[in-house]
Scaffold this motif. Structure first.
Motif, PDB file in Angstrom:
ATOM      1  N   GLY A 203      46.576 -15.329  31.209  1.00 19.10           N
ATOM      2  CA  GLY A 203      47.042 -13.953  31.279  1.00 19.10           C
ATOM      3  C   GLY A 203      46.935 -13.059  33.205  1.00 19.10           C
ATOM      4  O   GLY A 203      47.938 -12.144  32.690  1.00 19.10           O
ATOM      5  N   ASP A 204      47.085 -14.228  33.910  1.00 15.00           N
ATOM      6  CA  ASP A 204      47.234 -13.263  35.210  1.00 15.00           C
ATOM      7  C   ASP A 204      48.438 -14.013  35.216  1.00 15.00           C
ATOM      8  O   ASP A 204      49.098 -14.002  36.671  1.00 15.00           O
ATOM      9  CB  ASP A 204      46.362 -13.594  36.189  1.00 15.00           C
ATOM     10  CG  ASP A 204      45.747 -15.182  36.128  1.00 15.00           C
ATOM     11  OD1 ASP A 204      46.502 -16.242  35.295  1.00 15.00           O
ATOM     12  OD2 ASP A 204      45.029 -15.763  37.062  1.00 15.00           O
ATOM     13  N   GLY A 205      49.273 -14.799  34.944  1.00 10.41           N
ATOM     14  CA  GLY A 205      50.212 -15.344  35.555  1.00 10.41           C
ATOM     15  C   GLY A 205      50.184 -16.559  35.772  1.00 10.41           C
ATOM     16  O   GLY A 205      51.562 -17.258  35.974  1.00 10.41           O
ATOM     17  N   ARG A 206      49.458 -17.102  35.306  1.00 12.70           N
ATOM     18  CA  ARG A 206      48.807 -18.475  36.351  1.00 12.70           C
ATOM     19  C   ARG A 206      48.989 -19.314  35.192  1.00 12.70           C
ATOM     20  O   ARG A 206      49.022 -18.778  33.578  1.00 12.70           O
ATOM     21  CB  ARG A 206      47.723 -18.724  36.911  1.00 12.70           C
ATOM     22  CG  ARG A 206      47.966 -18.000  38.072  1.00 12.70           C
ATOM     23  CD  ARG A 206      46.556 -18.405  39.212  1.00 12.70           C
ATOM     24  NE  ARG A 206      46.755 -17.073  40.369  1.00 12.70           N
ATOM     25  CZ  ARG A 206      47.383 -17.667  42.001  1.00 12.70           C
ATOM     26  NH1 ARG A 206      48.319 -18.891  41.509  1.00 12.70           N
ATOM     27  NH2 ARG A 206      47.512 -16.696  42.545  1.00 12.70           N
ATOM     28  N   HIS A 207      48.705 -20.488  35.112  1.00 12.26           N
ATOM     29  CA  HIS A 207      49.096 -21.954  33.792  1.00 12.26           C
ATOM     30  C   HIS A 207      47.373 -22.819  34.242  1.00 12.26           C
ATOM     31  O   HIS A 207      46.590 -23.139  35.572  1.00 12.26           O
ATOM     32  CB  HIS A 207      49.980 -22.812  33.450  1.00 12.26           C
ATOM     33  CG  HIS A 207      51.026 -22.394  33.572  1.00 12.26           C
ATOM     34  ND1 HIS A 207      52.385 -21.808  34.423  1.00 12.26           N
ATOM     35  CD2 HIS A 207      51.204 -22.066  32.619  1.00 12.26           C
ATOM     36  CE1 HIS A 207      52.965 -21.187  33.768  1.00 12.26           C
ATOM     37  NE2 HIS A 207      53.300 -21.383  32.557  1.00 12.26           N
ATOM     38  N   VAL A 208      47.300 -23.300  33.265  1.00 12.73           N
ATOM     39  CA  VAL A 208      45.637 -23.535  33.262  1.00 12.73           C
ATOM     40  C   VAL A 208      46.192 -25.197  32.553  1.00 12.73           C
ATOM     41  O   VAL A 208      47.035 -25.103  31.219  1.00 12.73           O
ATOM     42  CB  VAL A 208      45.069 -23.168  32.404  1.00 12.73           C
ATOM     43  CG1 VAL A 208      45.040 -22.729  30.677  1.00 12.73           C
ATOM     44  CG2 VAL A 208      43.474 -23.763  32.521  1.00 12.73           C
TER      45      VAL A 208
END
Length: 321
Positions: free
Chosen positions: A303-308
């Motif tokens: 949701g914060d624009g980063r990837h996991v």
């Protein structure tokens, strides 16, 4: 007057006469300037010749000498100049103080050929890309055959173009020169042109999958790991591009969207797409040339624009909850 004093005065007088006065290169009142176009990649000799051919100066060689003395032989920017004719010294000084007119064209990282066709003449751009001689010399041996595939060998940047018929060619030359300086010159000497092209395709996919420089080496590692295991790439960015080629925009993909019949759909086709899907940034090129060392096979947007990132499908699913 003493003989020594006479010698000193004579020396000063000779020095004054030998150095052109600043007022000498001021254009005469009412004299019109001549418009001259300086193309990208022009050498000082090319600039001097263009000014001589246009009738701005009558001694091309002397003008070149003054350009070197004034240290503007390597700093003349491309563009359209309006210079009042005069002596080589006068013209060199006017050139030094002149600001070229033209238009600025910005190639944004992630632009594809459809984007570039909107800001440059499509036919002129296609001709320039298809001509090896339009590219910076060191880049030419690495160029792929596909005309539009060559866009990947241009660095996203803002370029000052002359505003004439040579805009597309100027962009290709300047963009590929910058690519060589920032990317090409650092490619390992043993890497073949086909392998460089493979990395170009990978860089374009990485560019459209993540807009964070720090993530891109990991994204590249995921795709390389999948390729090594014979898994489909399954890049959503390639599907979006496939739809874009058909003139349809997709921001959110549905299950049905993934079924589009296209060589660029990496959900249906094994391996990399047949060509780059956009103009990669330098950071995406770096990621494709030097991916991170990992065992990751999946990644998901948070949701914060980063990837996991995850190594197993089970973890990938769990990360989506």
């Amino acid at each position: 007057m003493a003989f020594g004093t006479l010698l000193f005065v004579g020396f000063l007088l000779g020095l004054y006469i030998s150095i052109p006065s600043e007022r000498w290169f001021m254009p005469p009142a009412g004299q019109e300037g001549v418009t001259v176009q300086v193309r990208s990649g022009s050498s000082a000799r090319d600039v001097a010749k263009a000014l001589a051919d246009a009738g701005v100066v009558n001694d091309e060689r002397e003008l070149l000498n003054w350009m070197v003395k004034l240290k503007i032989d390597r700093s003349t920017r491309p563009g359209t100049y309006t210079i009042v004719p005069g002596s080589p010294w006068e013209v060199a000084m006017r050139l030094k103080d002149s600001v070229p007119s033209g238009r600025r064209v910005t190639v944004i990282p992630g632009y594809d050929r459809m984007d570039l066709k909107r800001i440059l003449d499509p036919q002129a751009l296609e001709r320039a890309l298809g001509d090896d001689q339009a590219f910076f010399p060191e880049v030419r041996p690495l160029l792929p055959r596909g005309t539009w595939d060559r866009l990947a060998y241009i660095v996203p940047e803002t370029y000052l173009l002359s505003g004439g018929n040579e805009d597309a060619r100027s962009l290709v030359y300047m963009g590929s020169k910058l690519w060589w300086e920032r990317v090409g010159s650092r490619i390992p000497s043993g890497m073949s042109a086909p392998e460089v092209f493979r990395r170009a395709v990978m860089a374009s996919v990485v560019e459209r999958e993540s807009n964070r420089d720090e993530e891109r080496p990991l994204v590249a590692s995921v795709f390389f790991n999948r390729l090594e295991r014979g898994m489909p790439l399954q890049s959503c960015a390639t599907v979006v591009y496939a739809w874009r080629e058909r003139g349809e925009r997709r921001t959110q993909l549905t299950y049905e969207d993934l079924k589009i019949r296209s060589p660029y759909n990496t959900y249906l086709n094994q391996g990399l797409p047949p060509g780059p899907i956009c103009v990669p940034s330098v950071s995406s090129w770096n990621a494709a040339l030097s991916p991170a060392s990992s065992k990751f096979l999946y990644f998901r947007l948070r949701g914060d624009g980063r990837h996991v990132f995850s190594e197993t499908f089970e973890d990938h699913v769990r990360n989506g909850r």
